[in-house]
Write an enzyme that holds these catalytic residues in place. Structure first.
Site, PDB file in Angstrom:
ATOM      1  N   GLU A 297      67.408  15.060  37.659  1.00  0.00           N
ATOM      2  CA  GLU A 297      67.986  15.754  38.709  1.00  0.00           C
ATOM      3  C   GLU A 297      69.066  15.137  39.357  1.00  0.00           C
ATOM      4  O   GLU A 297      69.081  14.120  39.908  1.00  0.00           O
ATOM      5  CB  GLU A 297      66.961  16.366  39.831  1.00  0.00           C
ATOM      6  CG  GLU A 297      67.372  17.394  40.671  1.00  0.00           C
ATOM      7  CD  GLU A 297      66.508  17.700  41.829  1.00  0.00           C
ATOM      8  OE1 GLU A 297      66.710  19.115  42.351  1.00  0.00           O
ATOM      9  OE2 GLU A 297      65.651  17.221  42.044  1.00  0.00           O
ATOM     10  N   LYS A 376      65.854  26.166  38.421  1.00  0.00           N
ATOM     11  CA  LYS A 376      64.813  26.041  39.258  1.00  0.00           C
ATOM     12  C   LYS A 376      64.406  27.079  39.955  1.00  0.00           C
ATOM     13  O   LYS A 376      65.212  27.958  40.660  1.00  0.00           O
ATOM     14  CB  LYS A 376      65.252  24.928  40.249  1.00  0.00           C
ATOM     15  CG  LYS A 376      64.115  24.387  41.302  1.00  0.00           C
ATOM     16  CD  LYS A 376      64.495  23.246  42.100  1.00  0.00           C
ATOM     17  CE  LYS A 376      63.306  22.715  42.829  1.00  0.00           C
ATOM     18  NZ  LYS A 376      63.641  21.637  43.755  1.00  0.00           N
ATOM     19  N   CYS A 461      62.098  18.603  40.263  1.00  0.00           N
ATOM     20  CA  CYS A 461      61.682  18.220  41.280  1.00  0.00           C
ATOM     21  C   CYS A 461      60.159  18.793  41.596  1.00  0.00           C
ATOM     22  O   CYS A 461      59.257  18.423  40.609  1.00  0.00           O
ATOM     23  CB  CYS A 461      62.477  18.461  42.418  1.00  0.00           C
ATOM     24  SG  CYS A 461      62.277  17.739  44.069  1.00  0.00           S
TER      25      CYS A 461
END
Length: 586
Positions: A297, A376, A461
């Protein structure tokens, strides 16, 4: 304030502080990166002491619960302050109160546990170690969690006990910890054991009560031993399962900057970053066959390879970025999975007001063509969005991202058997001169048949630490790929904690995991939840990590199929059982 000062300077107050610190310290030392897992059994003792001393004094239990929350937060989650100041951009005089308030709000489980446990201990009126497990499980289920952290995650530092997560995730390990730890707490009084021993040996005593005592003590040891035996069996079982395929994976950790504050221009900083990425990829591959190259990321921040009207309007689409990702894929004849910003129009209405941004990761196939992407779904508060519109005025750093909706796996494609070619390989400077189509034309004589050979489950994440969310993905992945940027938290324990919370998914699903970070720690995790070779990349450094990932045979574990059925069943049945005793004593 004077009353608080007098209390905490008294003997009673100092003992209370010792309880707060002991619980926080033992929990921290038992967890990553220290991993002294044997200390976990001592961690709840401070909670038990406070509950027993103030049993039924509800206001005091609430205040002590808040104190446990703040002290615990300061030990294990001190990096939240760093995140709020660096990631969120808040000044210290706002970051401090945010840290304290978030510490209380996100750890309401401590006062909740003390209140529920105290209530049940008074109402049930019997010695039940199971009350402790029930109360903490209820607290973890029913109180808010932004960073899902459970006591069971600490128990999972033990590789044998952690295997039980295949059935009950970390929640089941929480029950084990609190039942057995409360048993130990009660065992600290030798007079209690002497009384029990004499009572059981005395003839003429109530036979039914004797049986209940034996059953109660025996049930605790039976629970403890069953977790060990089942964990050992699962460890042995899965250690002997052979993979159906193997994939060569290269993790590239570029240590990209968070932003550009050092006086250099964006173009200069990006040039240095792309040179580093090009060099790291070449050094990591070493001219050998690679199936998948994974970038983290924010490995190349602020840009996109998705050429659309929306990405062009916002300027995030850059041809040189697409060219460079295509060069890496074509040069190594490998799939390349990378992070980017994606943009589209809300409801298809084309106007600047309707532009929406996404934290996205996309795959470039071995022929340098952009294929599937994942946007995401779970966004990070204070980093990717603010809970209230007016809060954006307080922080210029915070993004305005939209949550993605797709929960599809990412297919990857057949790679070349050999990367040898008579073509001069293209490098980073060539991406500034060659358009994406020119790059593909340059390598067109060395194309690979586009054949899907598998798929992986993408997580960005902290999505990886939410077991209920991961279960929602459809299909059977070959492995997990978790890309993250822990650079926002500096050189702290956060990156180790983040990883350790996430590796539980490998046990729950019996799949390997590829963890690619921007600045450390990157690592491979096997289907037993073990860090492969215990090989981590350094923190705040650029590095590569290469490994062979086993593709385990398709198998729907109990947890993947039924989720939290076992913890919820324990909670409901125990609630009915304890409710019976409460009603009986009225």
């Amino acid at each position: 304030m004077k009353a608080l000062f007098r209390f905490f300077t008294s003997r009673e107050g100092l003992i209370a502080v010792l309880c707060y610190v002991a619980t926080a310290a033992f929990a921290t030392l038992a967890f990553a990166p220290y991993s002294q897992s044997y200390l976990v059994w001592l961690s709840p003792l401070g909670l038990f002491y406070i509950e027993k001393k103030y049993r039924g004094e509800w206001k005091k239990l609430i205040w002590h619960g808040f104190a446990f929350a703040i002290v615990f937060y300061s030990f294990s989650f001190y990096w939240i302050y760093y995140m709020v100041t660096v990631f969120g951009g808040f000044p210290w005089f706002l970051a401090g109160p945010i840290f304290v308030l978030s510490g209380i709000f996100l750890n309401i489980k401590f006062p909740f546990f003390l209140l529920l446990f105290s209530f049940l201990a008074k109402k049930v009126g019997k010695y039940f170690p199971w009350l402790a497990g029930f109360s903490m499980l209820a607290a973890e289920f029913l109180t808010p969690q932004v960073f899902p952290w459970y006591f069971g995650n600490i128990v999972a530092e033990n590789h044998i006990l952690s295997q039980n997560a295949e059935y009950a995730s970390a929640y089941g390990l929480t029950v084990l910890l609190f039942v057995f730890s409360y048993f130990l707490f009660q065992s600290l009084r030798p007079k209690r054991w002497l009384f029990i021993f004499r009572y059981l040996r005395t003839e003429g005593k109530n036979l039914l009560r004797k049986r209940k005592i034996v059953l109660g003590i025996g049930s605790v040891w039976l629970l403890f031993l069953s977790f060990w035996v089942n964990g050992a069996y699962l460890f042995w079982k899965w250690e002997n399962v052979l993979p159906v395929a193997k994939r060569e994976v290269l993790i590239v950790q570029p240590n990209a900057p968070l932003e550009f504050r050092d006086g250099r221009s964006v173009a200069e900083e990006m040039n240095l970053l792309m040179q580093r990425i090009d060099r790291l990829t070449e050094e990591g591959a070493k001219g050998d066959k690679i199936d998948l190259i994974v970038f983290p990321e924010s490995g190349v921040p602020f840009y996109s390879t998705h050429e659309t009207e929306a990405t062009k309007i916002t300027g995030v689409y850059q041809p040189w970025f697409e060219s460079q990702m295509a060069i890496l894929a074509l040069r190594h004849k490998a799939n390349v999975f990378f992070n980017e910003i994606d943009v589209d129009f809300l409801n298809g209405i084309k106007s600047r007001r309707n532009l929406r941004s996404y934290n996205s990761s996309a795959l470039m196939n071995p022929n340098g063509e952009r294929r599937e992407s994942y946007q995401k779904v779970y966004l990070l508060i204070f980093g990717e969005y603010m809970p209230f519109e007016w809060m954006y005025e307080l922080s210029e750093q915070t993004g305005r991202f939209e949550a993605g909706k797709s929960l599809s796996l990412i297919p990857y494609y057949k790679t070349a058997d050999s990367v040898s070619t008579n073509l001069t390989p293209l490098r980073w400077p060539d991406s500034l001169q060659f358009s994406p189509s020119m790059v593909r034309d340059y390598y067109k004589t060395h194309t690979v048949p586009e054949e899907k050979v598998g798929s992986f489950l993408p997580l960005i994440c902290y999505e990886v630490i939410i077991p209920e969310f991961v279960r929602r993905f459809q299909g059977d992945p070959d492995f997990f790929v978790n890309v993250t940027n822990d650079k926002w938290y500096g050189n702290t324990v956060e990156t180790y904690e983040h990883h350790t919370l996430g590796r539980m998914r490998s046990i729950e699903f019996r799949k390997w995991m590829v963890r690619s970070t921007n600045s450390g720690t990157s690592v491979f995790v096997d289907h037993l939840g073990r860090n492969v070779k215990n090989e981590f990349t350094a923190v705040e450094a650029s590095a590569t990590l290469r490994g062979t990932v086993d593709v385990m045979p398709g198998y729907e574990t109990f947890y993947r199929r039924f989720g939290n059925l076992l913890p919820w069943s324990f909670l409901i049945l125990s609630g009915i059982y304890f409710g019976y005793y409460v009603a009986k004593r009225r």
